[in-house]
Design a protein around this motif. Structure first.
Motif, short mmCIF file in Angstrom:
data_model
loop_
_atom_site.label_atom_id
_atom_site.label_comp_id
_atom_site.label_asym_id
_atom_site.label_seq_id
_atom_site.Cartn_x
_atom_site.Cartn_y
_atom_site.Cartn_z
N ALA A 125 0.86 -1.30 -0.64
CA ALA A 125 -0.18 0.00 0.44
C ALA A 125 0.74 1.26 -0.25
O ALA A 125 0.66 2.47 -1.06
CB ALA A 125 -0.82 0.00 1.27
N ALA A 130 -0.16 5.59 -0.34
CA ALA A 130 -1.63 4.83 0.20
C ALA A 130 -1.21 5.94 1.44
O ALA A 130 0.26 6.36 1.99
CB ALA A 130 -1.80 4.19 0.94
N TYR B 84 -7.28 6.24 -3.91
CA TYR B 84 -5.92 4.67 -3.40
C TYR B 84 -6.66 3.74 -4.10
O TYR B 84 -6.24 2.47 -3.04
CB TYR B 84 -6.10 4.65 -1.89
CG TYR B 84 -5.39 6.38 -1.70
CD1 TYR B 84 -4.22 7.07 -2.17
CD2 TYR B 84 -6.69 7.11 -0.98
CE1 TYR B 84 -3.63 8.38 -1.70
CE2 TYR B 84 -6.26 8.55 -0.73
CZ TYR B 84 -4.68 9.14 -1.26
OH TYR B 84 -4.31 10.28 -0.43
N ALA B 87 -4.14 0.49 -4.33
CA ALA B 87 -3.09 0.64 -2.80
C ALA B 87 -4.10 -0.43 -2.23
O ALA B 87 -3.21 -1.24 -1.42
CB ALA B 87 -3.22 2.04 -1.95
N ALA B 88 -5.29 -0.51 -2.32
CA ALA B 88 -6.13 -0.78 -1.89
C ALA B 88 -5.62 -2.84 -2.01
O ALA B 88 -6.12 -3.79 -1.45
CB ALA B 88 -7.90 -0.83 -1.53
N ALA B 91 -2.63 -4.39 -1.87
CA ALA B 91 -2.50 -4.90 -0.51
C ALA B 91 -3.31 -5.88 -0.02
O ALA B 91 -2.72 -6.80 0.94
CB ALA B 91 -2.70 -3.83 0.58
#
Lengths: 243, 122
Positions: A125, A130, B84, B87-88, B91
């Motif tokens: 992330a 992020a 984002y 990123a989510a 991850a």
């Protein structure tokens, strides 16, 4: 028409002045969601809690209730999470004989597996840009929800984002353990159960109980220990990273 | 009556957890410390406490409902975080793939072989 709308809004305001309406909506959605989940044949890709949450969203939109108003009342339900987290000590105590019998492999694998579950998420992330708030929301993504909520609050993340992350992680962990377990030819139910509990918290544990009672017991154990261990180490990581 | 008595015990351990967290300035939630204190107390005691068992089982069954109002929030904040999405995705999907792979690899190396079960070696 506008008269009717005005008196309707006043009525909703009156009803949501106490938490009763929010609690009733939550209970109704929970039982409805559970019934639909059973009718659908308990699919792993769509946990019952997601169906129930969607029903609440639908009710809020249809009755024109403000989300903040609902959340205000639902706080009374969330308040019970504290004693419910303490209650998790009961299954932990009941499984202590598994921990005693296998303390060596558990000691060598579980902390590392739990650390990596959090670090992969934080690192990926972070690489994708992020902000810290999002990192704090994704870090406990493999931890069972009552403990994860406490962790994210400590780290300064967003609880709603954490909850979404938990759902996706649980479903993905179930899928990956299934695929990778077959690919690596792992047939030991203790290992499959452990992997489901460590990575997929309650959603993975439910799946493990479908494999076998042994897998289920090890999943609950993996879930409990991951939760405790992550709750202890993540706040320290945050202090070390200066966030 | 037993259920209420058991609930009082849970509240007691929760408050005790809060006292420990506050006095020691721990960065851990009171519930987790309360849970560890309860487990430790049961271990010292050596057997289950019936009143606590009577409240814990239903409370754990209801965990999904206690968490659900939090899930509702996702649909209302998703818009604020839509930038984002990558990123989510990384991850949650790739991160979980890697952590499952790590766990399976570690466990299959460390776990003693199960008695009377034939397994292919890696």
């Amino acid at each position: 028409m506008s008269d009717f709308l005005a008196s309707y809004t006043a009525l909703i305001d009156h009803l949501t002045a106490t938490p009763i309406a929010a609690i009733a909506i939550t209970l109704l959605a929970f039982f409805l969601g559970n019934a639909i989940f059973q009718k659908m044949g308990r699919p792993t890709w769509c946990p019952g809690i997601l169906i129930a949450a969607l029903i609440v969203v639908l009710i809020l939109i249809l009755l024109r209730i403000d989300y903040v108003q609902y959340q205000e009342g639902a706080r009374w339900i969330i308040l019970l999470l504290g004693p419910a987290t303490v209650a998790l000590g009961v299954p932990l105590f009941q499984q202590i004989h598994h921990i005693r019998a296998l303390w060596k492999p558990i000691l060598f694998t579980l902390p590392l597996a739990a650390i990596m579950a959090a670090l992969y998420a934080i690192l990926l992330a972070w690489l994708a840009g992020a902000p810290p708030e999002l990192l704090a929301s994704f870090a406990p993504k493999s931890v069972t929800a009552p403990i994860a909520i406490g962790i994210t609050e400590q780290l300064g993340g967003s609880i709603p984002i954490l909850m979404g992350g938990l759902l996706v992680t649980g479903v993905m962990a179930t899928l990956w353990v299934n695929l990778l377990g077959r690919w690596l030819k792992i047939e030991d139910h203790r290992i499959l159960g452990f992997a489901l509990g460590i990575n997929g918290h309650a959603i993975g544990t439910v799946r493990a109980f479908e494999i076998s009672p042994t897998a289920g017991a090890f999943a609950s154990l993996g879930m409990g220990l991951t939760g405790v261990f992550t709750a202890l180490f993540l706040p320290l990581v945050w202090i070390l990273m200066g966030m | 009556m037993n259920v209420i008595k058991g609930f009082l015990y849970l509240l007691g351990f929760l408050l005790l957890g809060d006292v420990v967290v506050t006095l020691l300035g721990l960065p851990i939630s009171a519930g987790v410390i309360g849970m560890l204190l309860l487990t430790g107390w049961l271990l010292v005691r050596g057997r289950m406490h019936d009143d606590i068992a009577a409240i814990s089982q239903p409370l754990i069954t209801l965990l999904a409902m206690l968490i659900m109002p939090g899930v509702v929030g996702v649909f209302f904040v998703l818009g604020d975080y839509s930038q984002y999405w990558l990123a989510a995705l990384l991850a949650l999907v790739l991160g979980t793939l890697l952590s499952v792979l790590t766990t399976l690899w570690l466990m299959s190396r460390m776990m003693p072989r199960q008695p009377k079960q034939d397994q292919a070696d890696e």
